[in-house]
Design an enzyme around this catalytic site. Structure first.
Site, PDB file in Angstrom:
ATOM      1  N   CYS A 161      -2.022  -0.597   6.583  1.00 47.98           N
ATOM      2  CA  CYS A 161      -1.112  -1.260   5.653  1.00 47.98           C
ATOM      3  C   CYS A 161      -0.267  -2.331   6.351  1.00 47.98           C
ATOM      4  O   CYS A 161      -0.810  -3.305   6.833  1.00 47.98           O
ATOM      5  CB  CYS A 161      -0.241  -0.229   4.932  1.00 47.98           C
ATOM      6  SG  CYS A 161       0.518  -0.922   3.451  1.00 47.98           S
ATOM      7  N   HIS A 174      -4.692   3.012   2.201  1.00 49.10           N
ATOM      8  CA  HIS A 174      -4.139   4.223   2.816  1.00 49.10           C
ATOM      9  C   HIS A 174      -5.154   5.346   2.937  1.00 49.10           C
ATOM     10  O   HIS A 174      -5.242   6.184   2.036  1.00 49.10           O
ATOM     11  CB  HIS A 174      -2.909   4.685   2.035  1.00 49.10           C
ATOM     12  CG  HIS A 174      -1.743   3.771   2.207  1.00 49.10           C
ATOM     13  ND1 HIS A 174      -0.801   3.938   3.191  1.00 49.10           N
ATOM     14  CD2 HIS A 174      -1.407   2.645   1.540  1.00 49.10           C
ATOM     15  CE1 HIS A 174       0.090   2.968   3.115  1.00 49.10           C
ATOM     16  NE2 HIS A 174      -0.253   2.165   2.131  1.00 49.10           N
ATOM     17  N   GLU A 189      -5.002   7.925   4.540  1.00 52.46           N
ATOM     18  CA  GLU A 189      -4.340   9.241   4.605  1.00 52.46           C
ATOM     19  C   GLU A 189      -4.061   9.811   3.221  1.00 52.46           C
ATOM     20  O   GLU A 189      -3.579  10.937   3.103  1.00 52.46           O
ATOM     21  CB  GLU A 189      -3.027   9.124   5.378  1.00 52.46           C
ATOM     22  CG  GLU A 189      -1.860   8.500   4.611  1.00 52.46           C
ATOM     23  CD  GLU A 189      -1.898   6.970   4.540  1.00 52.46           C
ATOM     24  OE1 GLU A 189      -2.890   6.369   4.999  1.00 52.46           O
ATOM     25  OE2 GLU A 189      -0.934   6.376   4.011  1.00 52.46           O
TER      26      GLU A 189
END
Ligand SMILES: Nc1ncnc2c1ncn2[C@@H]1O[C@H](COP(=O)(O)OP(=O)(O)O)[C@@H](O)[C@H]1O
Ligand SMILES: Nc1ncnc2c1ncn2[C@@H]1O[C@H](COP(=O)(O)OP(=O)(O)O)[C@@H](O)[C@H]1O
Ligand SMILES: [Mg+2]
Ligand SMILES: [Mg+2]
Lengths: 380, 1034
Positions: A257, A356, A358
């Site tokens: 990001c 993202h 994650e």
């Protein structure tokens, strides 16, 4: 909770949406953005990347399953206020440790519900995300206008300073880990999930304030460097970009990001503000090397521009770009607006993604990125 | 991978007749597939035995076969058409099972047909619970503890390990038919037995019960490149234990944390990979324990399903369309999202509203049926609604059900209401909401129902402060797959209630400036009002579009083609109540509204619309009333000099008894306060009448409304007629002769077009009277008339000045789309301008319609046919001759004519001389003939060996015992004219209950005999609609 008071959302262009106050009873101003994820409200508001922003949830019912320690992405709420259509305070959900609205009040975060969020979102989509605020009915519109005008615009804003830790902290390794990978991160506002996923895969993660110098970092026992996500305009972080430039080529560097944007700037690419950004959990991103498509979690308002300028990448293969650090390959592209979603430096060990992997909130399709990164480091 | 150019012709299998568990959703998916594949330049060969479908309209395929969905007939079609590939994933379980059979019997390999959309192995893996479990375990996923049994003993041996309560479910059955929940050992025995019976491979799955856990469904799509997306999550408000088809469901899921939801998502993706569905959509069902966060996989369907239709309508993501494209080689990334015009389809829809689906039940039609909901689906239809909140969507879906009779809650105490929730029934939510309204607590209701407190809390708010749920103004929003992140181009709308903006409601509708016509749909499918009416509404939309106006559809049934946003210029997914419809009309400002095509649903609104000053197109409200008001209609018949059965209207028991004498027994009785022709009965005496009136006393408090008494015409031949009228000219579309005698509802009896045994004079009389009626009523559009023919006389039973159930059947039989023609008339054209053939029914082919009955699902209810409709669907058989058409229809309806065995014959005296002809033919083909005394004698006299068996009166073993023992494979029984329900009635009812073909007319019997003879030499030749109707205007 006491009987709901009326409140309103005002945008810098004067557009107003009324609703009911349902959080802390003061006002908040900042950039009004929207996210289209249907679940994961707690993860969103605790994501440091939302610093300086008021989050509008497009899904009407927010708060259905309460809040819990496990869903924290950082130690506190970073979004300045929450705008909803039909907020709920469910306290008795199986995993709920507290009601969502009670928690917002505890944390002193203003919130408004009963707002025609769809109308608000359509307005932002057409006019672009802009400054605005959530105000109790008691605050006169004229006063509200001034408060909004006093708020600096998001473009050019350095918000990393506000969320970065005062000093370095160490996380992991997980007990019983062998072959530990030491990752040192520049923490511009990292999400807890990123650290958790790294640690779960055998990493020890050290989070440094974003003011850390390259010398200090290079002096550590780092096997690799990580550039975290975070809020604000990457163009306002020249000092961090300079630090990153010193790191590239010395050890493997990975970024997510804002980290991706910083690395891109460090190798000579530019960044620009998107009209209303990408925030949600359903954007298709294509890995141009494998042809595989991942459904991704997204949260960014700025994007990397191609060397020839512009944010749209028409190419459908890993095109090569020349950077200050030699050839780079475009690895990921967003299939909605064809913006850059990932880059790999071919002559030094370094890669980044805009989205993202994650998750937290959102789909787990891209968790493999963590394995790939640590494997690369181990083989480096 | 792009479009496959090695394929040219693709065969698509439909799902056949509407049955519980397999409804209109497969017409919707099939139509999408046909459209897409032809857009892509493929030739489409379609097979579906159900004429009431849009997909079987000739313009949707290159060759359309309304033929039985059975391996034999389909193999013949494949031989004839030689398709390169077979796409079986859009026709429900029927198509999947058929494709499996065609693979196993070698047909596909022999004729070089490739199975696309789902591999044979994948079908087996998903459908055979044993293989499925194996696959799940290998993939590291958990399922409830379970065992497979193929015999009762095996099952008993497993009871210990499984534990009680146990879930018992047969493999390969629709909607879980034959399964159930066993709480005691003998329940266990019983359900195991029925389950083994019901399963075509006599295999049952015994499951550890997870009753009360949350039930979730995910709609998954996968392409060749192994890219997978979740289209939609659906949460069942009813916890595990109530079939998803019977559950109130909500999209998206409401109660799971993001963390837990993402686990479900990951598991759904693992499932579709493990089963090996390479391309297309699948539906995966999970049980989730909200406390422990345990997740168990329940099942997966490797095909488009009821839930995927729901998911498509709920999100705007056209699953079937995309599945079809994936099947011919495209990848998700190569397919555009036609709503946002943004590539690609490889994204996950996100929504900013709430969708609730309600099942529609019909227990009132099956007296005695066990109304407790379980793992075995019992609902006959569904309604869906959108709202900006769960409460809005729930309330809208609830009112979309259009119940004929409200559950009687007033007479029950709150305690009784709460207690009744222990065992879920079709009324559970009505009772639940009422209990909450009266002060019952969320906790006590959660304790008995296990429904997630989140839902109960919402329902509590709805029950106690409904006005707050609908605070604000009705605001039309669009369904755009992306929560407004991108501009949507598809005009698909719903209403939510919002705070208004400075200049009123913030509508998203941009209706432009073109004239528009609003078509009111038929709402949820139910018995008596099914897919036929949706078919007519879709035709109306096409016609309105062709006329250059904007077609605007209002409907709330997610299964249908009418609620496909492609069907109209603007779709409003709204309940069909006056209030909601007027809400739409306020923003639409249409030139007119069409109420003639959606069955009773829109007709009920007609008067209110006119009052509100809305112009209706076609037949006037007064004409509708003229046809429905018995007094006015009787006067009209008298004026026209048409005969009708003697009738009377009474307001009290005494009045009724007095009037009965005048009318004369037997009587057909019905109370006016029961809607939908319900509670009709035939009584033979004053006592019978008195008994009936007691049993149908009006609800406490309500006054006894009118009681209608008609002389019941026994042994009459019933005739159905569909005609067009423009106010001056009349065109007879079709005259249908029923196979069963009058007294069996027209919707339940088989019928033949053209009539097989009505004389030319009678046909002329029927034409003449139909013309006079159409003009007398002032019909502008469609008229359906039902007649009874008795002793050379013609009696009018009723006239419906609207599209009837038979319109699709007739249209396919004659090759003229009646509904479209009617719509053109309503838009102002004259019959003369429609280019219709002078004679609709040509002599070169015969069409037979047969009804399909759901008795097998309603354990407890008696399989009795009568004046009240019970069937859920219909099939059609077309051939060059009546016997063959009849045989096809029987086969398609699942009651194939036997090739050998025993035929039971008993006919009325008048028919005895001719009965031997039937006996002769069947005897020559090796059938054993059994008959009752008189008939046996008549047959023996002609030298045909025959076994005489007892009438019921003559003691056991009598004919009904024979039938129930399964010793009879075919019944020929023409009604004897005697008084009360005779043997004949019992015989026919026993036969129907066991799916034994039963012929009630001599001509029918002869036809059957000839068909059997013919079938022994060869399978009947398949005929496509295109071959039959060369040259007729489509
Ligand atoms: N182990 C179980 N415990 C409780 N209920 C169950 C169990 N398995 C299935 N059910 C219920 O039975 C219904 C039908 O089961 P399913 O496997 O989906 O069969 P079908 O093929 O008819 O959809 C499910 O919707 C669920 O509510
Ligand atoms: N007078 C009658 N004699 C014999 N059968 C009748 C008579 N009236 C009605 N029926 C039978 O009852 C069925 C239903 O009656 P109908 O008036 O058509 O009600 P609905 O409105 O439900 O179609 C008809 O299809 C016919 O078989
Ligand atoms: Mg199921
Ligand atoms: Mg009728």
């Amino acid at each position: 909770m006491s009987a709901p008071m009326t409140a309103y959302v005002l945008l810098e262009d004067g557009t107003r949406f009324d609703g009911l106050a349902c959080g802390a009873d003061h006002h908040a101003v900042g950039e009004v953005v929207f996210t289209t994820g249907m679940s994961g409200y707690q993860e969103s508001v605790t994501d440091p990347s939302f610093a300086g922003q008021l989050i509008t949830f497009t899904y009407p019912h927010i708060g259905n399953y309460g809040v819990s320690e496990a869903a924290m992405e950082s130690d506190r709420i970073h979004s300045r206020a929450v705008i909803m259509r039909a907020a709920r305070n469910t306290e008795d959900a199986p995993t709920a440790e507290r009601g969502w609205l009670d928690w917002l009040v505890d944390c002193g975060v203003p919130a408004i519900t009963d707002v025609d969020t769809r109308a608000l979102v359509r307005h932002i989509r057409q006019a672009g995300s802009m400054r605005g605020g959530v105000f109790p009915a008691a605050v006169a519109e004229s006063e509200a206008r001034e408060l909004i005008a006093a708020e600096p615009p998001m473009a050019g804003r350095n918000l990393a300073r506000e969320v970065t830790p005062a000093e370095a902290t160490v996380h992991g390794p997980a007990p019983g880990t062998t072959d530990i990978v030491r990752v040192h991160a520049i923490d511009c506002g990292v999400k807890g999930s990123i650290v958790r996923h790294l640690v779960a895969r055998g990493a020890q993660v050290t989070l440094h304030p974003c003011t850390v110098t390259a010398e200090d970092l290079l002096a550590t026992d780092a096997d690799a460097f990580f550039l975290a996500n975070g809020p604000g305009d990457p163009a306002a972080l020249d000092d961090v970009v300079d630090t990153v430039r010193e790191l590239i080529g010395k050890r493997p560097v990975w970024g997510i990001c804002l980290g991706h944007q910083l690395l891109c700037r460090a190798v000579g690419l530019g960044t620009t503000k998107l009209p209303f950004g990408h925030r949600g959990a359903n954007h298709p991103v294509k890995d141009l090397r494998t042809g595989r498509i991942e459904i991704t979690s997204q949260n960014h308002g700025f994007a990397v521009t191609a060397p020839q300028g512009g944010v749209r990448i028409e190419a459908d293969e890993p095109v090569r770009w020349n950077t200050d650090f030699g050839e780079a390959a475009l690895t990921h592209v967003n299939l909605y607006d064809r913006t850059v979603e990932g880059l790999e430096l071919l002559e030094v060990e370094s890669a980044t993604v805009q989205y993202h992997p994650e998750a937290g909130p959102g789909p787990n399709d891209a968790l493999y990125q963590f394995d790939r990164f640590l494997e690369a480091v181990r083989n480096a | 991978m792009p479009r496959r150019n090695d394929l040219k012709r693709i065969m698509i299998l439909g799902s056949g007749p509407i049955v519980i568990g397999q409804a209109a959703e497969f017409d919707y998916s099939g139509v999408q597939a046909c459209k897409v594949l032809r857009e892509e330049g493929y030739e489409v060969v379609l097979v579906n035995s159900n004429p009431a479908t849009i997909m079987t309209d000739p313009e949707f395929a290159d060759a359309t076969y309304v033929e039985p969905l059975l391996p034999g007939p389909v193999a013949r079609i494949i031989e004839k058409e030689r398709p390169d590939a077979l796409l079986p994933t859009l026709g429900g379980q029927t198509a999947l099972n058929l494709a499996k059979a065609l693979h196993e019997d070698g047909t596909l390999e022999r004729l070089g047909v490739e199975l696309i959309g789902a591999r044979y192995e994948a079908i087996c893996c998903a459908e055979d619970r044993d293989l499925f479990r194996e696959a799940m375990e290998t993939a590291g996923l958990r399922m409830p503890i379970s065992a497979i049994a193929t015999t009762l003993d095996e099952a008993m041996a497993e009871m210990e390990r499984i534990g009680l309560p146990a879930i018992i479910r047969p493999a390969f059955t629709l909607g879980g038919r034959g399964g159930g929940i066993a709480r005691t050992e003998e329940e266990y025995r019983h359900i195991v037995a029925t389950g083994l019976e019901a399963s075509p491979i006599s295999q049952i799955l015994l499951d550890q019960s997870v009753l009360g856990w949350g039930e979730f469904e995910l709609e998954v799509m996968r392409d060749h490149n192994d890219n997978v997306v979740i289209v939609c999550s659906i949460e069942n408000v009813d916890p595990m234990g109530v079939h998803t088809g019977d559950s109130v469901t909500v999209a998206p899921q409401q109660t799971l944390t993001d963390h837990l939801y993402q686990q479900l998502r990951d598991q759904a993706i693992t499932v579709i990979r493990a089963v090996g569905v390479e391309t297309g959509g699948s539906n995966v069902q999970f049980a989730v324990n909200p406390e422990t966060e345990e997740i168990l996989v329940i099942e997966m369907n490797p095909r488009v399903s009821r839930s995927s239709a729901l998911a498509s309508k709920a999100t705007g993501f056209p699953i079937a369309k995309i599945a079809a494209r994936l099947a011919v080689g495209y990848s998700l990334e190569e397919i555009d999202n036609d709503i946002t015009q943004l590539p690609p389809a490889s994204f996950e829809p996100t929504i900013d509203y709430v969708v609730v689906k309600w099942p529609r039940f019909a227990f009132e039609k099956f007296t005695g049926a066990n109304a407790v909901l379980s793992t075995h689906m019992k609902s006959v239809g569904e309604a869906m609604a959108f709202g900006r909140t769960f409460q809005q969507a729930f309330a809208k879906a609830m009112r979309s059900r259009e119940l004929d009779t409200r559950p009687d809650l007033a007479s029950r105490t709150t305690e009784e209401l709460v207690a009744s929730l222990e065992r879920p029934t079709s009324e559970r939510f009505d009772a639940l909401v009422e209990a909450l309204r009266r002060g019952a607590s969320v906790d006590e209701i959660h304790a008995v129902t296990k429904i997630d407190p989140w839902f109960l809390t919402e329902l509590h708010a709805l029950a106690t402060a409904p006005e707050e749920t609908f605070a604000g103004v009705r605001t039309f929003k669009s369904v755009d797959t992306c929560a407004a992140e991108f501009p949507a181009s598809t005009p698909y709308f719903y209403s939510g209630w919002e705070r208004p903006g400075p200049d009123g409601p913030r509508h998203e509708v941009d209706r432009g400036t073109n004239r528009s016509v609003v078509i009111l749909g038929a709402g949820p499918n139910r018995i008596g009002q099914g897919i036929e009416f949706d078919y007519c509404c879709v035709h109306a939309a096409m016609t309105v579009r062709d006329s250059g106006r904007d077609a605007v559809m209002i409907n709330c049934n997610p299964e249908t083609v009418s609620t496909d946003y492609d069907t109209s210029d603007r779709l409003y997914f709204e309940p069909l109540t006056l209030e909601d419809v007027l809400g739409v009309l306020e923003v639409e400002k249409p030139e007119g509204v069409i109420v003639q095509f959606g069955g009773q649903t829109p007709l009920k609104l007609a008067a209110g619309l006119v009052e509100a000053g809305i112009p209706l197109l076609g037949t006037s409200v007064d004409a509708i009333d003229l046809a429905e008001d018995r007094g006015r209609f009787g006067a009209l018949l008298a004026r026209l000099g048409h005969e009708a059965p003697p009738y009377a209207t009474a307001h009290s028991v005494d009045e009724a008894l007095a009037a009965a004498e005048g009318v004369g027994f037997p009587l057909l009785v019905r109370p006016s306060y029961v809607l939908g022709g319900r509670a009709m009965e035939i009584v033979y005496s004053a006592d019978g009448l008195r008994d009936y009136l007691d049993r149908h006393a009006p609800p406490t408090g309500e006054a006894r409304g009118e009681i209608f008494l008609d002389r019941f015409l026994e042994n009459a031949i019933e005739v159905d007629v569909d005609a067009l009228c423009d106010g001056e000219e009349v065109w007879i579309g079709g005259i249908m002769q029923h196979v069963e005698e009058a007294g069996i509802h027209s919707g339940d009896s088989a019928c033949v077009l053209p009539p097989h045994s009505l004389g030319g004079d009678m046909l002329d009389l029927i034409r003449e009277q139909t013309r006079a009626l159409a003009l007398g009523l002032g019909v502008v559009g469609l008229l359906n008339v039902q007649y009874a023919v008795l002793g050379g006389r013609l009696f009018v039973i009723e006239a419906n000045p609207r599209a009837s159930r038979t319109v699709p059947f007739v249209s396919k039989a004659i090759g003229v789309p009646l509904a479209k023609m009617a719509c053109r008339i309503m838009l102002g054209e004259r019959i003369a301008e429609l280019g219709l053939p002078s004679e609709a029914m040509r002599g070169d082919h015969v069409s037979v319609k047969e009804a399909v009955l759901p008795f097998d699902r309603f354990d407890g209810s008696d399989a009795l046919l009568g004046p009240e409709m019970r069937s859920t669907g219909e099939v059609m058989g077309i051939a060059r001759d009546f016997p063959t058409a009849f045989a096809k229809a029987q086969a398609a309806a699942g009651a194939a004519l036997p090739q050998e065995g025993t035929v039971f014959i008993t006919v009325c005296d008048a028919d005895k001389p001719a009965a031997f002809a039937i006996a002769q033919t069947l005897h020559d083909h090796g059938f054993r003939i059994v008959a009752t005394g008189g008939t046996a004698a008549a047959i023996a006299r002609m030298g045909i060996p025959v076994v005489t068996i007892n009438k019921i009166g003559e003691g056991s073993p009598h004919v009904v015992d024979w039938i129930e023992r399964g010793d009879v494979q075919l019944v020929v029984n023409t009604p004897t004219g005697s008084g009360a329900r005779t043997d004949g009635w019992e015989i026919r009812r026993a036969a129907i209950a066991r799916g034994i073909p039963c012929l009630t007319t001599l001509s029918g019997g002869l036809a059957a005999a000839r068909a059997i003879a013919a079938a022994r030499t060869r399978d009947p030749e398949p005929l496509s609609l295109q071959e039959i109707h060369v040259g007729t205007p489509a």
